[in-house]
Structure formats: structure tokens, C-alpha cells
Design an enzyme around this catalytic site. Sequence first.
Site, PDB file in Angstrom:
ATOM      1  N   GLU A 129      -0.760  -9.090  -0.225  1.00 33.33           N
ATOM      2  CA  GLU A 129      -2.180  -9.330   0.076  1.00 33.33           C
ATOM      3  C   GLU A 129      -3.020  -9.352  -1.198  1.00 33.33           C
ATOM      4  OE1 GLU A 129      -2.139  -6.080   2.983  1.00 33.33           O
ATOM      5  OE2 GLU A 129      -2.815  -7.520   4.478  1.00 33.33           O
TER       6      GLU A 129
ATOM      7  N   GLU B  71       4.879  -4.909   7.376  1.00 35.60           N
ATOM      8  CA  GLU B  71       4.202  -3.813   8.084  1.00 35.60           C
ATOM      9  C   GLU B  71       4.772  -3.553   9.476  1.00 35.60           C
ATOM     10  OE1 GLU B  71       2.683  -6.211   6.368  1.00 35.60           O
ATOM     11  OE2 GLU B  71       1.155  -5.313   5.080  1.00 35.60           O
TER      12      GLU B  71
ATOM     13  N   GLY C 101       0.598  -4.785   1.205  1.00 31.90           N
ATOM     14  CA  GLY C 101      -0.630  -4.816   0.413  1.00 31.90           C
ATOM     15  C   GLY C 101      -0.452  -5.501  -0.939  1.00 31.90           C
TER      16      GLY C 101
ATOM     17  N   ALA D  60       0.865  -1.165   0.000  1.00 33.44           N
ATOM     18  CA  ALA D  60       0.000   0.000   0.000  1.00 33.44           C
ATOM     19  C   ALA D  60       0.907   1.221   0.000  1.00 33.44           C
ATOM     20  CB  ALA D  60      -0.878  -0.010   1.245  1.00 33.44           C
TER      21      ALA D  60
HETATM   22  N1  CO8 Z   1       4.640   3.200  -0.690  1.00 37.09           N
HETATM   23  C1  CO8 Z   1       5.023   4.352  -1.214  1.00 37.09           C
HETATM   24  N2  CO8 Z   1       6.140   4.486  -1.969  1.00 37.09           N
HETATM   25  C2  CO8 Z   1       6.872   3.384  -2.155  1.00 37.09           C
HETATM   26  C3  CO8 Z   1       6.531   2.139  -1.614  1.00 37.09           C
HETATM   27  C4  CO8 Z   1       5.335   2.058  -0.848  1.00 37.09           C
HETATM   28  N3  CO8 Z   1       4.901   0.918  -0.317  1.00 37.09           N
HETATM   29  N4  CO8 Z   1       7.476   1.232  -1.968  1.00 37.09           N
HETATM   30  C5  CO8 Z   1       8.370   1.889  -2.709  1.00 37.09           C
HETATM   31  N5  CO8 Z   1       8.023   3.188  -2.829  1.00 37.09           N
HETATM   32  C6  CO8 Z   1       8.719   4.246  -3.566  1.00 37.09           C
HETATM   33  C7  CO8 Z   1       9.962   4.706  -2.804  1.00 37.09           C
HETATM   34  O1  CO8 Z   1       9.609   5.629  -1.794  1.00 37.09           O
HETATM   35  C8  CO8 Z   1      10.770   5.306  -3.920  1.00 37.09           C
HETATM   36  O2  CO8 Z   1      10.241   6.574  -4.211  1.00 37.09           O
HETATM   37  P1  CO8 Z   1      11.250   7.832  -4.519  1.00 37.09           P
HETATM   38  O3  CO8 Z   1      11.925   7.419  -5.797  1.00 37.09           O
HETATM   39  O4  CO8 Z   1      10.288   8.966  -4.687  1.00 37.09           O
HETATM   40  O5  CO8 Z   1      12.158   7.929  -3.350  1.00 37.09           O
HETATM   41  C9  CO8 Z   1      10.454   4.396  -5.116  1.00 37.09           C
HETATM   42  O6  CO8 Z   1       9.226   3.735  -4.797  1.00 37.09           O
HETATM   43  C10 CO8 Z   1      11.509   3.344  -5.356  1.00 37.09           C
HETATM   44  O7  CO8 Z   1      11.721   2.624  -4.142  1.00 37.09           O
HETATM   45  P2  CO8 Z   1      13.152   2.486  -3.416  1.00 37.09           P
HETATM   46  O8  CO8 Z   1      14.037   3.610  -3.792  1.00 37.09           O
HETATM   47  O9  CO8 Z   1      12.890   2.254  -1.961  1.00 37.09           O
HETATM   48  O10 CO8 Z   1      13.656   1.127  -4.114  1.00 37.09           O
HETATM   49  P3  CO8 Z   1      14.700   0.067  -3.527  1.00 37.09           P
HETATM   50  O11 CO8 Z   1      14.980  -0.849  -4.667  1.00 37.09           O
HETATM   51  O12 CO8 Z   1      15.788   0.750  -2.795  1.00 37.09           O
HETATM   52  O13 CO8 Z   1      13.851  -0.744  -2.407  1.00 37.09           O
HETATM   53  C11 CO8 Z   1      11.940  -1.903  -1.540  1.00 37.09           C
HETATM   54  C12 CO8 Z   1      12.768  -1.535  -2.779  1.00 37.09           C
HETATM   55  C13 CO8 Z   1      12.752  -2.815  -0.609  1.00 37.09           C
HETATM   56  C14 CO8 Z   1      10.692  -2.620  -2.016  1.00 37.09           C
HETATM   57  C15 CO8 Z   1      11.562  -0.612  -0.765  1.00 37.09           C
HETATM   58  O14 CO8 Z   1      10.976   0.301  -1.682  1.00 37.09           O
HETATM   59  C16 CO8 Z   1      10.584  -0.795   0.361  1.00 37.09           C
HETATM   60  O15 CO8 Z   1      10.939  -1.255   1.430  1.00 37.09           O
HETATM   61  N6  CO8 Z   1       9.296  -0.442   0.136  1.00 37.09           N
HETATM   62  C17 CO8 Z   1       8.280  -0.506   1.132  1.00 37.09           C
HETATM   63  C18 CO8 Z   1       7.801  -1.920   1.334  1.00 37.09           C
HETATM   64  C19 CO8 Z   1       6.744  -1.967   2.404  1.00 37.09           C
HETATM   65  O16 CO8 Z   1       6.985  -1.661   3.563  1.00 37.09           O
HETATM   66  N7  CO8 Z   1       5.516  -2.359   2.022  1.00 37.09           N
HETATM   67  C20 CO8 Z   1       4.439  -2.477   2.921  1.00 37.09           C
HETATM   68  C21 CO8 Z   1       3.686  -1.202   2.943  1.00 37.09           C
HETATM   69  S1  CO8 Z   1       2.509  -1.145   4.261  1.00 37.09           S
HETATM   70  C22 CO8 Z   1       1.204  -1.969   3.654  1.00 37.09           C
HETATM   71  O17 CO8 Z   1       1.163  -2.437   2.547  1.00 37.09           O
HETATM   72  C23 CO8 Z   1       0.107  -2.032   4.607  1.00 37.09           C
HETATM   73  C24 CO8 Z   1      -0.973  -2.893   4.055  1.00 37.09           C
HETATM   74  C25 CO8 Z   1      -2.183  -2.533   4.735  1.00 37.09           C
HETATM   75  C26 CO8 Z   1      -3.354  -2.978   4.013  1.00 37.09           C
HETATM   76  C27 CO8 Z   1      -3.459  -2.391   2.686  1.00 37.09           C
HETATM   77  C28 CO8 Z   1      -3.654  -0.935   2.793  1.00 37.09           C
HETATM   78  C29 CO8 Z   1      -3.874  -0.250   1.527  1.00 37.09           C
END
Ligand code: CO8
Length: 261
Positions: free
Chosen positions: A114, A134, A111, A67
Site C-alpha cells: 500500500e 491480510e 501495508g 504494517a
Molecule cells: N509485522 C511484524 N513483524 C514482521 C512482519 C510484520 N508485518 N513481517 C515480518 N516480521 C518479522 C517476523 O516476525 C520476524 O521477526 P522475529 O525474527 O522476531 O521472529 C522477522 O520479521 C523476520 O521475518 P520471518 O522470520 O517471518 O522471515 P521469512 O523470510 O521467514 O518470511 C515473510 C518473510 C513471508 C515476509 C513473512 O515475514 C511474513 O509473512 N510476514 C508478514 C506479511 C504480512 O502478512 N503482511 C501484511 C501485514 S497486515 C497489514 O499490512 C495490514 C495493512 C493494514 C493497513 C496498514 C496498517 C498500518
Amino acid sequence: STTYEHIIVSNPKAGVGLVTVNRPKALNALFSPLIVELNGALKDLDSSKTIGAIVITGNDRAFAAGADIKEMKDLTFSAAYGDDFIENWSDLTVRIKKPIIAAVRGYALGGGCELAMMADILYCSKSATFGQPEIKLGTIPGAGGSQRLTRAIGKSRAMELILTGDTFDGQKAAEWGLASKAFETPQECLDGAIETAEKIASYSKIAVKAAKEVVNKSQDQGIKEGVDFERRVFHSLFGSKDQKIGMAAFAAKEKPKWSDE
Ligand code: CO8
């Protein structure tokens, strides 16, 4: 036909609807406008006379990295609970009667994992990355992860993954039964999903609908109550300090300092 901003809908083979999540700069992070488009596209495909099965995919790097954390980070408990935040994610599982195959390449986190688990059949590439991270953001899965992952791979493994936030690859996903197949390459994964969808689409639509309905009966008893409960607790965590700390730290690219509040 409808044009979309965050997804692409195509028809790669007779009877097959392909929905490609297309927000590559944010690793396909799932935000509300995208979910609205996804639901709209799925409903159109579901009511189409020619489509028999649906494939959902992302790109080689990400199915969906979760998400959208930036959309959620300032959300309050009352807004999340008041608007029943993400309740419309469930449309996919309760409203679509045609089979959906998720073709997971790259990240399927939070998400995104999921969403993949809501599909009827899950295919992945061996190098795909799954997880429910999360906990690292000071929150919990909110779109069925605690229920569906546990059903799919068992309590001890699901508990370990949800409490540690550790990820696992596509090969493990297939070994554990979360995915029915793990393909050598991302392209083979997508091709395999389309091929299976084409086969399903070659059968009687009425029989296919019935088959999906009866198999889902085996899963649904009790899962709805679990998903609703999970979503309520997820909402309540928007009232905690640590959810704000965890998500703000992600957006600022910093390490969170937990308050335990
Ligand atoms: N949300 C918003 N932006 C994101 C997300 C995300 N989940 N994942 C990646 N991005 C963005 C980054 O912020 C980045 O943006 P910018 O270029 O503007 O800085 C861009 O995508 C590229 O990402 P990275 O630079 O971080 O890429 P890396 O290759 O270094 O890392 C990862 C890749 C490991 C996947 C890393 O991006 C990461 O850890 N992402 C978050 C993963 C995460 O925590 N997901 C769970 C989110 S919480 C959730 O889903 C709750 C679910 C609840 C129910 C559903 C609700 C809707």
C-alpha cells in the site's frame, strides 16, 4: 539536520532526496514511530529549496513486509476507530507536493504494498514480491490497497489477490501496469529510481508540481471516499475474534484456527 531511528535520509544526486526505510530485523514492518519519522522526513524534503524529487526504498530483502502485526494484534475496535488508526499514512499522498518514486526490492506486502502504491511512480526489481495477504490474518487491507490495487490492475485480478492473499512478482507488477518498470537486479532498480528522480529534479519545480497535481486529479475523484470507507471497515475488524486469532497466530508462528466470528 534531523537524525532518525528507523529511516535514513540522504542526497545521492543533486536535487534528489532518498528515504531508506531501515528496520531490517523486522523486514521493515511499518509501525507508528516509523510512519511519524517518514512523514517528518517527507515534509522536510518537500519544503527544501534544493530537492526536486524523492525516492523511497527499503533494502534488497524488503521494501516493507507490511504494517507491524505485533503492534496491531491486540488493538481493539474502539482504539482503532477512536484514534483513526493509520489515518496519518495518508499524509504521504495528500501533503507531499513533490514527486515520490518507490523503488521496491524484496517484499512489499500488506501495508508495504500500500505504501508503494501511494508513490507517484513505482519501480521494482523483477524479483520483488508484492501482495495483500491480510486475509490470512483475518483482516483486510487498511491503507488504500483495495482501492489502489484495483485501479492499477483491474477488478478481477485485484479481487483474486485480495481474497486469496497470493503474492506476485515484480515482473508481473510491470506487466499488469502496477509498476512502470521492473529491473533485472535490486541495485539497478534503486539506481534507475535515482536517475529518474534526478531528471525530474532538473526541471522547473513549479511545472513539476503542476504536472503531479493534474495527473493526480485523474485518480483522486472517488478514491478518497473509497480509502476512508476501507479504513472504517478495517477498524471494525479489530472487533472480530478472527483478527485476534490470525495476528496472534502470526506472532506465535502457528497456523490460525478460524472461529468465523
Ligand atoms: N509485522 C511484524 N513483524 C514482521 C512482519 C510484520 N508485518 N513481517 C515480518 N516480521 C518479522 C517476523 O516476525 C520476524 O521477526 P522475529 O525474527 O522476531 O521472529 C522477522 O520479521 C523476520 O521475518 P520471518 O522470520 O517471518 O522471515 P521469512 O523470510 O521467514 O518470511 C515473510 C518473510 C513471508 C515476509 C513473512 O515475514 C511474513 O509473512 N510476514 C508478514 C506479511 C504480512 O502478512 N503482511 C501484511 C501485514 S497486515 C497489514 O499490512 C495490514 C495493512 C493494514 C493497513 C496498514 C496498517 C498500518
